[in-house]
Each structure stands twice: as C-alpha cells, then as structure tokens.
Design a protein around this motif. Structure first.
Motif, PDB file in Angstrom:
ATOM      1  N   ARG A 191       2.644  14.510  -9.058  1.00  0.00           N
ATOM      2  CA  ARG A 191       3.685  15.524  -9.199  1.00  0.00           C
ATOM      3  C   ARG A 191       4.053  15.745 -10.666  1.00  0.00           C
ATOM      4  O   ARG A 191       4.288  16.883 -11.087  1.00  0.00           O
ATOM      5  CB  ARG A 191       4.918  15.116  -8.400  1.00  0.00           C
ATOM      6  N   ALA A 192       4.106  14.667 -11.430  1.00  0.00           N
ATOM      7  CA  ALA A 192       4.404  14.801 -12.859  1.00  0.00           C
ATOM      8  C   ALA A 192       3.310  15.588 -13.568  1.00  0.00           C
ATOM      9  O   ALA A 192       3.594  16.442 -14.421  1.00  0.00           O
ATOM     10  CB  ALA A 192       4.563  13.416 -13.488  1.00  0.00           C
ATOM     11  N   LEU A 193       2.057  15.328 -13.195  1.00  0.00           N
ATOM     12  CA  LEU A 193       0.947  16.074 -13.792  1.00  0.00           C
ATOM     13  C   LEU A 193       0.986  17.541 -13.371  1.00  0.00           C
ATOM     14  O   LEU A 193       0.679  18.431 -14.168  1.00  0.00           O
ATOM     15  CB  LEU A 193      -0.384  15.440 -13.392  1.00  0.00           C
ATOM     16  N   ASP A 194       1.373  17.799 -12.122  1.00  0.00           N
ATOM     17  CA  ASP A 194       1.499  19.186 -11.664  1.00  0.00           C
ATOM     18  C   ASP A 194       2.527  19.935 -12.510  1.00  0.00           C
ATOM     19  O   ASP A 194       2.328  21.108 -12.851  1.00  0.00           O
ATOM     20  CB  ASP A 194       1.923  19.226 -10.193  1.00  0.00           C
TER      21      ASP A 194
ATOM     22  N   LEU B 281      11.627  13.794 -12.313  1.00  0.00           N
ATOM     23  CA  LEU B 281      10.362  13.677 -13.037  1.00  0.00           C
ATOM     24  C   LEU B 281      10.480  14.223 -14.456  1.00  0.00           C
ATOM     25  O   LEU B 281       9.936  13.648 -15.402  1.00  0.00           O
ATOM     26  CB  LEU B 281       9.257  14.417 -12.280  1.00  0.00           C
ATOM     27  N   LEU B 282      11.212  15.311 -14.617  1.00  0.00           N
ATOM     28  CA  LEU B 282      11.414  15.866 -15.952  1.00  0.00           C
ATOM     29  C   LEU B 282      12.192  14.909 -16.838  1.00  0.00           C
ATOM     30  O   LEU B 282      11.927  14.806 -18.042  1.00  0.00           O
ATOM     31  CB  LEU B 282      12.154  17.209 -15.852  1.00  0.00           C
ATOM     32  N   ALA B 283      13.134  14.195 -16.251  1.00  0.00           N
ATOM     33  CA  ALA B 283      13.904  13.221 -17.025  1.00  0.00           C
ATOM     34  C   ALA B 283      12.992  12.145 -17.593  1.00  0.00           C
ATOM     35  O   ALA B 283      13.129  11.730 -18.751  1.00  0.00           O
ATOM     36  CB  ALA B 283      14.991  12.601 -16.145  1.00  0.00           C
TER      37      ALA B 283
ATOM     38  N   MET C  39       0.835  -1.205   0.000  1.00  0.00           N
ATOM     39  CA  MET C  39       0.000   0.000   0.000  1.00  0.00           C
ATOM     40  C   MET C  39       0.872   1.259   0.000  1.00  0.00           C
ATOM     41  O   MET C  39       0.597   2.214  -0.682  1.00  0.00           O
ATOM     42  CB  MET C  39      -0.934  -0.014   1.209  1.00  0.00           C
ATOM     43  N   GLU C  40       1.943   1.258   0.787  1.00  0.00           N
ATOM     44  CA  GLU C  40       2.824   2.411   0.859  1.00  0.00           C
ATOM     45  C   GLU C  40       3.502   2.666  -0.475  1.00  0.00           C
ATOM     46  O   GLU C  40       3.634   3.814  -0.921  1.00  0.00           O
ATOM     47  CB  GLU C  40       3.885   2.187   1.941  1.00  0.00           C
ATOM     48  N   GLU C  41       3.904   1.595  -1.145  1.00  0.00           N
ATOM     49  CA  GLU C  41       4.546   1.729  -2.456  1.00  0.00           C
ATOM     50  C   GLU C  41       3.547   2.282  -3.473  1.00  0.00           C
ATOM     51  O   GLU C  41       3.893   3.108  -4.327  1.00  0.00           O
ATOM     52  CB  GLU C  41       5.063   0.362  -2.930  1.00  0.00           C
ATOM     53  N   GLU C  42       2.282   1.839  -3.349  1.00  0.00           N
ATOM     54  CA  GLU C  42       1.240   2.327  -4.253  1.00  0.00           C
ATOM     55  C   GLU C  42       1.014   3.827  -4.068  1.00  0.00           C
ATOM     56  O   GLU C  42       0.874   4.575  -5.035  1.00  0.00           O
ATOM     57  CB  GLU C  42      -0.060   1.566  -3.994  1.00  0.00           C
TER      58      GLU C  42
ATOM     59  N   THR D 195       3.759   5.743  -5.717  1.00  0.00           N
ATOM     60  CA  THR D 195       3.606   5.746  -7.172  1.00  0.00           C
ATOM     61  C   THR D 195       2.561   6.765  -7.596  1.00  0.00           C
ATOM     62  O   THR D 195       2.774   7.547  -8.530  1.00  0.00           O
ATOM     63  CB  THR D 195       3.197   4.343  -7.658  1.00  0.00           C
ATOM     64  N   VAL D 196       1.417   6.773  -6.907  1.00  0.00           N
ATOM     65  CA  VAL D 196       0.357   7.728  -7.232  1.00  0.00           C
ATOM     66  C   VAL D 196       0.841   9.155  -7.010  1.00  0.00           C
ATOM     67  O   VAL D 196       0.567  10.053  -7.802  1.00  0.00           O
ATOM     68  CB  VAL D 196      -0.906   7.449  -6.391  1.00  0.00           C
ATOM     69  N   ARG D 197       1.586   9.380  -5.936  1.00  0.00           N
ATOM     70  CA  ARG D 197       2.109  10.708  -5.651  1.00  0.00           C
ATOM     71  C   ARG D 197       3.060  11.169  -6.747  1.00  0.00           C
ATOM     72  O   ARG D 197       3.070  12.341  -7.137  1.00  0.00           O
ATOM     73  CB  ARG D 197       2.827  10.713  -4.282  1.00  0.00           C
ATOM     74  N   ALA D 198       3.856  10.252  -7.271  1.00  0.00           N
ATOM     75  CA  ALA D 198       4.768  10.594  -8.362  1.00  0.00           C
ATOM     76  C   ALA D 198       3.985  11.009  -9.606  1.00  0.00           C
ATOM     77  O   ALA D 198       4.374  11.956 -10.306  1.00  0.00           O
ATOM     78  CB  ALA D 198       5.673   9.407  -8.671  1.00  0.00           C
TER      79      ALA D 198
END
Length: 247
Positions: A13-16, A46-48, A1-4, A7-10
C-alpha cells in the motif's frame, strides 16, 4: 504468518501511494486515497510513516503531499553505467536533430509499454512525449517491436494472456509480427490516435538482449507511410549504435 501478510500488505500500500506520484507532482490525502482505493485513515497512517522517513513532504499551505528528498538520494545511487535513459540520451538527441521529430525509448512491462526517455522535437507542431506514461502493448509501432522481437515463448504467452485483446490473437496478427522481424522495424499510422504516426526499431545490447524500442514519432502529415519507409534504415542504424553502448 498472518502478521507477515499484514506487514507485506502495508508495504504494498505504501508503494502504491508512492507510485501515484508518477502521474502528478502534488496530491491531497483525499486524492491519494481515491487513487489507491483505500480508506483515508489508512492512507493518512502510511503517509505519516513515509513523511517521517523523508519519502514524502506535506505542504502546510496547500495540505498536499509531494515527493521528499529521500527519493533523490535513492536515485543518486542508481546504477547508471547501463541505464539506457542516461547512456543513450546523446544518441537520441542526434537522431532527433537528424529526423526533426520526437524520439522516445520504450520498455515492456507485462501487457503495457512504458516510455522511459524522450527527446522532444523542436518543431512548432510536434508530438510531446511524456516520460513515464504507460500505453497498451496492443497498438503502436513500439508495441509491435517489443512483441515481435521478444523470445518466442514469451511472445506466445503474452498473446494467449486472457487480458490480451481477442481480436489480436489471430494468425494474421502473428504473421504481422513476423513481418516486423523480417523488416527490422515497425510503423503505425494513426493507430492509437488520429493525426499521429511513428516508426520504431529494436535496441539490442551487446549480449543480444532486447533492451528497448527506439521510436520516432510525429504528426501523420509529416510522417507519411512513404517518409517512414525512407527513414527506417537510419532509425535501425541509430538503434544498432545505441545497442553497442549497452552491456
């Protein structure tokens, strides 16, 4: 669950980062980090990834990022048959030529309205409408339309939202919205900024769904209250014709 969650947070952030490009075409790493409220190292990673996937491009000469071709590829497959920004542009141009003023389309996004399409006036002195701009739902002719013609339970929820201005929770404001419904249109005269005025009407699809607010805006010395009242029926008629084009 923590890994999920990570992943969702990443993804968030990429969408932001991508959403920052709705307000400008080129951004440096430092600027993007500041806009997103993230550490530069996080934004760089994230940009990479976004660059590898083709969603952003880094200009070696300026060391700034801009949107990549992958975004265009996605937009090419956008369902355009019912996209008001595409379907209604011809009618908007006709209304612009008839009114001599700038014509815009707005939709509601929570407690904001977003301009999704605009046709600029040809007048030397005119209202320049930037597509994609977000404005408060608490002021302006289009805001009144998007609130007044919303379903009653949704309207009540918006007006009772803690973020909604306390001064606009009164029975008198609700009565004003009811008057907008009765009239079929709304006006604003130097409400949001000095020297600007607008008149707006709702666009309903053939199924009866509120799709957008159609607004005609210009300098307040041309769009006086009397002029807006005279032109309201033509704007309502244009909104009705536009709605007939939408499912």
């Amino acid at each position: 669950m923590e890994e999920e969650k990570k992943t969702v947070r990443a993804v968030e952030r990429a969408l932001d980062i991508l959403l920052v490009f709705t307000t400008g075409s080129e951004w440096s790493l430092t600027e993007l980090a500041a806009k997103c409220g993230l550490h530069k190292s996080t934004v760089h990673r994230l940009l990479a990834t976004l660059e590898e996937k083709g969603f952003v491009i880094r200009d070696d000469a300026t060391d700034k990022y801009r949107l990549g071709l992958r975004v265009l590829e996605l937009s090419a497959h956008f369902a355009r048959s019912d996209d008001p920004t595409v379907v209604l542009i011809g009618e908007m141009e006709k209304l612009r030529d008839q009114m001599g003023e700038t014509v815009s389309l707005y939709i509601r996004d929570r407690l904001e309205r977003v301009r999704i399409q605009a046709v600029q006036s040809r007048q030397a002195i005119r209202r320049v409408a930037q597509v994609g701009i977000r404005l408060p739902l608490s002021v302006g002719a289009s805001s009144k339309v998007l609130l007044a013609f919303e379903e009653s339970n949704t309207r009540e929820a918006l007006l009772s939202d803690p973020a909604w201005p306390a001064g606009l929770r009164s029975p008198s404001y609700a009565k004003q919205l009811d008057e907008v419904v009765a009239a079929g249109y709304a006006t604003s005269f130097e409400e949001r900024e000095p020297g600007a005025a607008a008149v707006a009407a709702p666009i309903f699809s053939r199924s009866g769904k509120l799709v957008a607010a159609l607004a005609v805006s210009g300098p307040s010395n041309r769009l006086t209250p009397d002029v807006m009242e005279e032109r309201a029926s033509a704007i309502i008629g244009a909104a009705t014709r536009m709605g007939a084009l939408l499912d």
